[in-house]
Design an enzyme around this catalytic site. Structure first.
Site, mmCIF file in Angstrom:
data_model
loop_
_atom_site.group_PDB
_atom_site.id
_atom_site.type_symbol
_atom_site.label_atom_id
_atom_site.label_comp_id
_atom_site.label_asym_id
_atom_site.label_seq_id
_atom_site.Cartn_x
_atom_site.Cartn_y
_atom_site.Cartn_z
ATOM 1 C CG HIS A 1 38.298 75.145 85.440
ATOM 2 N ND1 HIS A 1 37.886 75.914 84.358
ATOM 3 C CD2 HIS A 1 37.400 74.123 85.508
ATOM 4 C CE1 HIS A 1 36.801 75.380 83.828
ATOM 5 N NE2 HIS A 1 36.475 74.305 84.513
ATOM 6 C CD GLU B 1 38.248 69.817 85.754
ATOM 7 O OE1 GLU B 1 38.010 70.694 86.615
ATOM 8 O OE2 GLU B 1 37.372 69.368 84.982
ATOM 9 C CG HIS B 2 38.318 71.924 80.566
ATOM 10 N ND1 HIS B 2 37.274 72.095 79.682
ATOM 11 C CD2 HIS B 2 37.832 72.253 81.788
ATOM 12 C CE1 HIS B 2 36.210 72.521 80.343
ATOM 13 N NE2 HIS B 2 36.519 72.628 81.615
ATOM 14 C CD GLU C 1 33.308 75.038 82.989
ATOM 15 O OE1 GLU C 1 34.298 74.735 82.283
ATOM 16 O OE2 GLU C 1 33.088 74.546 84.111
#
Lengths: 430, 440
Positions: free
Chosen positions: B69, B72-73, B149
């Site tokens: 994840h 992904e950023h 997040e």
């Protein structure tokens, strides 16, 4: 070289295929609705909105609209709750009933070849809800459970506190879920008595999108809503929300501070709405490409989400925003937001920024209209705001006409860094 | 269109007997191993362009939970030709929207834009597949963003934190035990070399699926794909991909009291076969069993617990069969005030035993199929939904034919299969969670 930067690109002329085809249709008893025909998928979306809802509830009966709306499908006509759900399942019809601050909304999706039966069933929920005492008790219990869950949700706490501070005794200041005290006063008789207040011809907006022609659609809408009694549009006394530029803290155990902020804004029919909308896109509405995201997230990693938006309610205009950030950095984040507010108020926007914003807003417009359900929903909003049936095609020219001077003027008119008021839920270091 | 392309373009006509209209779907492969599917929807001049990488949370090296994840950023932080942050700005200034998401099994990047901009987004996406610049400062900033997040999605919420613990207990010892966002200490300890290794290992055309949905011509899409993705060499690494849960078959109970909680919640989850890991028809039967038990207010659990016994305010069941390993079958109940978890467990078990013993009624079975299959018709109203259905299916090891034949396979589920599905759960590992306020 970067062929795709396309700085010389003219504005995009993309318009949705349905643009030319929003028709206003009347039923046999004069109910008006907006229709878009789209025959490639055998389904129909119908949206109905009854304006007023929670706004019509007196303080001692807060929660009535939500209890009313949530109990509609718990038994209607000859069906009890299970029977109604079974009948809907057999048709593969999907109904949802939502009660918000200003309206009660009904969304229906149905298979085209089952439309008459699906609409006849939905009609029962709207026209002949049973409001059986045990159903009312059950839904009341569910709303109370939802209220309890919201007490551990920082976003919900922030929202309710913010509204209470801004609107005081006005319905906007009250939680549409009600309280245990107000809900306890609402029984079967109270809901039945409110029926004609919520549902009548004076407050209804209707849209139909899908595999259906005008004649058949008119018959469907007449079946669904022909029973509505006459009525006048509900009163809408205006209110000026209160903003003092202060930071109010609500103590809450969490690693982050959840922050809501805002001050006065404008109504949807304000002549400056479109330039304000473009300005906000640049300031905080544009997601990854906005100034707030650049300063708070991209440069400093202070937050995952930071945003701002125009919030034109029916009785007041607000300009709002939100962010969630680590408690230790709440003060820093608030400072950055105030600084960006100030910068926009004083300096407006640059030519390249404005050009990129217009290219996005005009180009992305068509993305909203790629499903029947989204079009139906949009048409309700357009009717509510008094926009024309051709708004889908005329809107891009309005965006394109906005100049940097317009934005500078609107920024000075609207942005008040000193009045920007904050509610912070968490354990912030300020 | 050359003859060499024709043989790669395989249109899948709708099978006769599927009583539903649907979009035209076709697929092709590039020589470098990239799989592609095209879904036509000509109602609006818009296209949804997606690249799905067959890598997700379940592929992360031990101690590096959250790297998929976080990576992904990083994909938005610049290549040799596109400066950091510019990717989204270029898409936006062309009237498009873009984003990405990571699951346990896949990571997908997408743009929605005018159909005549497809070449632009392909070029951008192909560029970052191999040309990403992974810069120290950007990595540190994004790691900080991901920690915020995590706070926003999980650590602010007792119920989300508890659910993480339940999943860890259910999948104990398997790659599905870790949260996609990552455990906080492991995110904090992530290094830039972790990110570079991850990119090098997993981001290649032979590990990717292209999904294009909207106002497009399949032959044109293929030509564009050959042009922009075609030249990227395959990595040949084919990392090991399948997830095999191996924890003991037992029932685990977790209780957590948190003073912030005002409304308790009960849930039970089992490991269950997915569309990919199950025998033919098994996952379909699970799907129907979940709907009959807890698909709505008229379903078995609602009727028994909410209406008849009045021990609950709501009850529902779920099953998502699109997963490369086994998946979860879950039941969640919102208790009425004062009710204890043992009462809920007893009532839920009684309803499951009854369904196992007697099976569904004919009417229930037919209604389940009607509603679930109609979801495909309603789904085809949205090109984004269709793109996600095909993308997630292919990324978890299913085929186009599996998606197209799903309505037929669902219709074939009989009462015996539903009974067998419930019986099967009884032989699987389960975890039960009770989250309450301080008083317990």
């Amino acid at each position: 070289m970067l062929r795709y930067v396309l700085t010389l690109m003219a504005f995009l002329t993309l318009t949705p295929a349905q643009a030319a085809e929003v028709r206003e249709v009347s039923t046999q008893t004069g109910l008006k609705f907006w229709l878009v025909e789209e025959h490639s998928i055998p389904m129909i979306s119908i949206e109905v909105s009854f304006e007023g809802g929670h706004r019509l509830d007196p303080p001692e009966l807060a929660g009535r609209a939500m209890l009313f709306t949530s109990t509609l499908e718990e038994g209607a006509g000859p069906y009890d709750a299970a029977g109604f759900a079974r009948a809907a399942g057999q048709l593969a019809a999907r109904y949802s009933f939502e009660s918000g601050r200003e309206a009660i909304g009904i969304s229906a999706a149905m298979l085209a070849d089952k439309a008459e039966a699906s609409v006849a069933l939905l009609r029962l929920a709207l026209a002949e809800p049973r409001f059986a005492p045990e159903s009312v008790d059950l839904v009341r219990g569910q709303i109370l459970a939802l209220q309890r869950q919201r007490q551990t949700n920082a976003d919900a706490i922030a929202g309710e506190r913010f509204n209470a501070l801004r609107f005081g005794d006005h319905p906007y200041g009250r939680d549409p879920h009600g309280t245990p005290e107000t809900l306890a006063r609402l029984d079967s008789a109270a809901l039945k008595a409110a029926h004609a207040r919520y549902f009548h011809r004076g407050n209804v907006l209707i849209s139909v999108v899908g595999a259906v022609d005008a004649t058949r659609a008119a018959a469907l809408v007449e079946t669904l809503l022909g029973w509505l009694p006459p009525g006048s549009p509900p009163e809408r006394p205006m209110i000026n929300p209160a903003f003092d530029g202060q930071v109010v803290v609500v103590d809450f155990e969490a690693p982050q501070s959840t922050i809501l902020f805002g001050h006065a804004g404008i109504l949807r029919n304000d002549p400056d709405y479109i330039p304000a909308y473009v300005m906000n896109y640049i300031l905080g509405g544009g997601g990854f490409v906005s100034r707030l995201t650049e300063e708070v997230r991209e440069k400093r990693g202070l937050a995952y989400g930071v945003y701002s938006y125009l919030n034109p309610l029916q009785a007041a205009g607000l300009y709002m925003g939100g962010v969630a950030t680590a408690n230790e950095r709440a003060g820093e984040t608030i400072g950055l937001i105030r600084a960006e507010w100030q910068r926009m108020a004083e300096q407006g926007v640059g030519a390249e920024e404005l050009s990129a914003a217009k290219r996005y807003l005009t180009g992305a417009w068509a993305l909203q209209f790629d499903s029947n359900a989204k079009i139906a929903d949009f048409l309700i909003g357009a009717q509510r705001a008094g926009l024309g049936r051709d708004y889908i095609t005329t809107r891009n020219a309005l965006i394109e006409a906005v100049s940097a001077a317009d934005i500078a003027r609107v920024a000075k008119r609207l942005l008040r860094p000193g009045q920007l008021s904050f509610v912070v839920v968490g354990k912030p270091k300020l | 269109m050359g003859a060499s392309m024709l043989k790669f373009l395989i249109p899948l006509l709708l099978l006769p007997g599927l009583a539903m209209a649907g979009p035209k779907v076709s697929e092709f492969w590039l020589k470098n191993g990239m799989q592609a599917v095209v879904i036509e929807d000509h109602r609006a001049p818009v296209v949804t362009h997606m690249v799905w990488y067959r890598v997700g949370g379940a592929d992360e090296p031990p101690g590096q939970s959250g790297i998929a994840h976080l990576f992904e950023h990083m994909m938005f932080k610049g290549t040799k030709t596109v400066p950091p942050g510019q990717f989204s700005k270029i898409v936006a200034s062309n009237g498009g929207q873009d984003n990405a998401f990571t699951s346990r099994d896949y990571t997908a990047y997408y743009q929605r834009i005018a159909a005549d901009r497809l070449a632009l987004v392909m070029e951008l996406e192909a560029d970052r597949m191999r040309n990403l610049i992974i810069d120290d400062q950007n990595f540190i900033t994004e790691r900080a963003v991901v920690l915020e997040e995590r706070s926003q999605r999980v650590d602010n919420h007792p119920s989300a934190q508890f659910n993480e613990q339940l999943m860890a207990a259910l999948w104990s010892g398997s790659a599905y035990a870790i949260p996609v966002i990552g455990w906080r200490p492991e995110i904090e300890a992530m290094t830039i070399d972790n990110a570079r290794d991850f990119y090098d290992r997993y981001y290649a055309p032979d590990n990717a699926i292209l999904v294009v949905a909207g106002d497009v011509n399949p032959a044109v899409v293929q030509a564009l794909a050959e042009r922009y993705y075609g030249p990227i060499p395959p990595s040949g690494k084919h990392p090991a991909h399948w997830v095999r849960p191996n924890a003991k078959v037992e029932s685990v109970m977790l209780r957590h009291a948190d003073k912030r909680v005002r409304q308790p919640g009960w849930r039970r989850m089992w490991t269950a076969p997915s569309y990919r890991t199950g025998k033919p028809g098994q996952a379909e039967a699970m799907e129907i069993a979940a709907w009959i038990l807890g698909g709505g207010p008229e379903a078995r659990l609602s009727q028994a617990l909410v209406h008849e016994q009045k021990i609950a305010l709501g009850a529902n069941a779920w099953f998502n069969g699109v997963q490369r390993g086994d998946t979860e079958f879950g039941i969640s109940v919102t208790p009425a005030p004062g009710i204890k978890p043992e009462q809920l467990a007893k009532a839920v078990e009684a309803e499951m035993a009854r369904l196992h013993r007697d099976g569904p009624t004919t009417e229930e079975l037919e209604r389940a199929k009607t509603v679930l299959i109609a979801e495909m018709i309603y789904g085809s109203d949205s090109q984004v939904t269709m793109a996600n259905i095909y993308g997630s299916a292919l990324a978890t090891g299913l085929t186009l034919r599996d998606v197209q034949e799903w309505p037929t396979r669902l219709r074939a589920v009989d009462a015996a299969a539903v009974k067998a599905a419930i019986g099967l759960l009884g032989a699987r590992r389960s975890v039960t969670g009770w989250l309450s306020g301080e008083e317990g």
